[in-house]
Design a protein around this motif. Structure first.
Motif, PDB file in Angstrom:
ATOM      1  N   SER A   1       2.202   1.960  -6.557  1.00 58.30           N
ATOM      2  CA  SER A   1       1.163   2.422  -7.055  1.00 58.30           C
ATOM      3  C   SER A   1       0.058   1.803  -7.973  1.00 58.30           C
ATOM      4  O   SER A   1       0.646   1.258  -9.305  1.00 58.30           O
TER       5      SER A   1
ATOM      6  N   PHE B   1       0.634  -0.957  -0.140  1.00 55.90           N
ATOM      7  CA  PHE B   1      -0.036   0.555  -0.129  1.00 55.90           C
ATOM      8  C   PHE B   1       0.356   1.165   0.108  1.00 55.90           C
ATOM      9  O   PHE B   1       0.590   2.138  -0.307  1.00 55.90           O
TER      10      PHE B   1
ATOM     11  N   LYS C   1      -5.919   1.874  -5.662  1.00 51.89           N
ATOM     12  CA  LYS C   1      -5.486   1.352  -4.522  1.00 51.89           C
ATOM     13  C   LYS C   1      -6.317   2.614  -3.239  1.00 51.89           C
ATOM     14  O   LYS C   1      -6.323   1.789  -1.351  1.00 51.89           O
ATOM     15  N   GLU C   2      -6.636   4.007  -2.554  1.00 59.41           N
ATOM     16  CA  GLU C   2      -6.441   4.754  -1.369  1.00 59.41           C
ATOM     17  C   GLU C   2      -8.010   3.621  -1.369  1.00 59.41           C
ATOM     18  O   GLU C   2      -8.306   3.555  -0.186  1.00 59.41           O
TER      19      GLU C   2
END
Length: 300
Positions: A122, A118, A126-127
């Motif tokens: 990238s 994480f 992801k977030e």
């Protein structure tokens, strides 16, 4: 000749200066802090002291004053504990070690690997995916016991070792901690240098990043070890075979029959005292790695 008289001007009073707030005496603050520390220490030490003293008593002595040492029966209680119900306590102890040490080790490694991914990679979404992980931190483990039981029932692993071992490998809070440790302990320049030298991502993680993340690994391991060692509700839901019980559930099963069979009372107390030992050993043996990592992270 005319004399001109000037009227003296009235003097205005000087504005009053604001008074400084009255400070409390230093001794009052010290008394308050020391009182809070004494209460916190008593809250921690008194139950353990009672457990130590009570484990040395026989069944007849336990009905008297809990903090008086009359006769020393600790080794007798140990012998009775090892032979009770065919030595099932030793089996429970081994089960807890397998659940806690194996689960905490594999779970901490998975958490460190996920947190590292994480932080350093990238990828799309992801977030948002990390937000789902954070939502998992907010869900209490007791609320997941019934869904996990239904899943285990569908897979046919209820009342097996894997029904308790596999769920404890997942630790959303450990992933969150691992991402924070990865951001602070693993510089991007080191990874770039390793890639320039031709190292692959798995080699870089295993040979370089994991060593830098060892303080984070130890921290997550200790948190997860303590949680799994004290785990009660999940084994209660999943297991019905006494041979698979961990210590928490086994001692509870003895405690429920104390009223009908009082001889289990000293066994439960002595067993509870021995159950504290692995947690103490884990913290004492791993704290130097923890402190060394905190010191190295503070000095740049």
């Amino acid at each position: 000749m005319t004399t001109t008289m000037t009227k003296p001007s009235a003097t205005r009073p000087a504005p009053a200066l604001p008074r400084a707030p009255r400070r409390k005496p230093m001794w009052a603050s010290k008394i308050a802090v020391n009182t809070a520390l004494v209460l916190a220490t008593a809250y921690t030490v008194l139950p353990l002291t009672w457990l130590l003293v009570a484990s040395t008593k026989s069944l007849g002595d336990l009905s008297g004053n809990a903090f008086t040492l009359t006769e020393f029966h600790f080794f007798d209680n140990l012998g009775d504990l090892a032979s009770a119900d065919g030595g099932v306590y030793l089996r429970w102890y081994l089960n807890s070690l397998l659940y806690a040490v194996g689960g905490a080790g594999l779970g901490a490694f998975c958490s460190v690997a996920c947190g590292y991914a994480f932080d350093k990679f990238s990828f799309k979404g992801k977030e948002k995916l990390f937000g789902v992980v954070l939502l998992g931190v907010l869900v209490p483990t007791t609320a997941l016991a019934l869904p996990l039981y239904l899943l285990a029932s569908e897979l046919g692993v209820v009342n097996t070792f894997w029904a308790v071992f596999v769920p404890v490998l997942v630790n959303p809070f450990g992933v969150y901690l691992a991402r924070i440790f990865s951001a602070g302990y693993v510089p991007g320049e080191v990874l770039e240098a390793a890639r320039v030298d031709g190292a692959g991502e798995l080699t870089t993680f295993w040979s370089i990043s994991l060593r830098m993340l060892m303080p984070g690994f130890v921290t997550i391991f200790l948190f997860q070890f303590t949680g799994i060692w004290n785990n009660f509700f999940l084994p209660l839901v999943m297991l019905s075979d006494r041979e698979l019980y961990p210590l928490s559930l086994g001692l509870y099963s003895w405690h429920t029959v104390v009223t009908a069979e009082p001889e289990y009372y000293p066994l439960t107390i002595t067993g509870a005292l021995l159950a504290v030992v692995p947690v103490v050993i884990a913290f004492l043996s791993l704290q130097r790695h923890w402190k060394a990592g905190m010191t190295s992270g503070a000095v740049k």
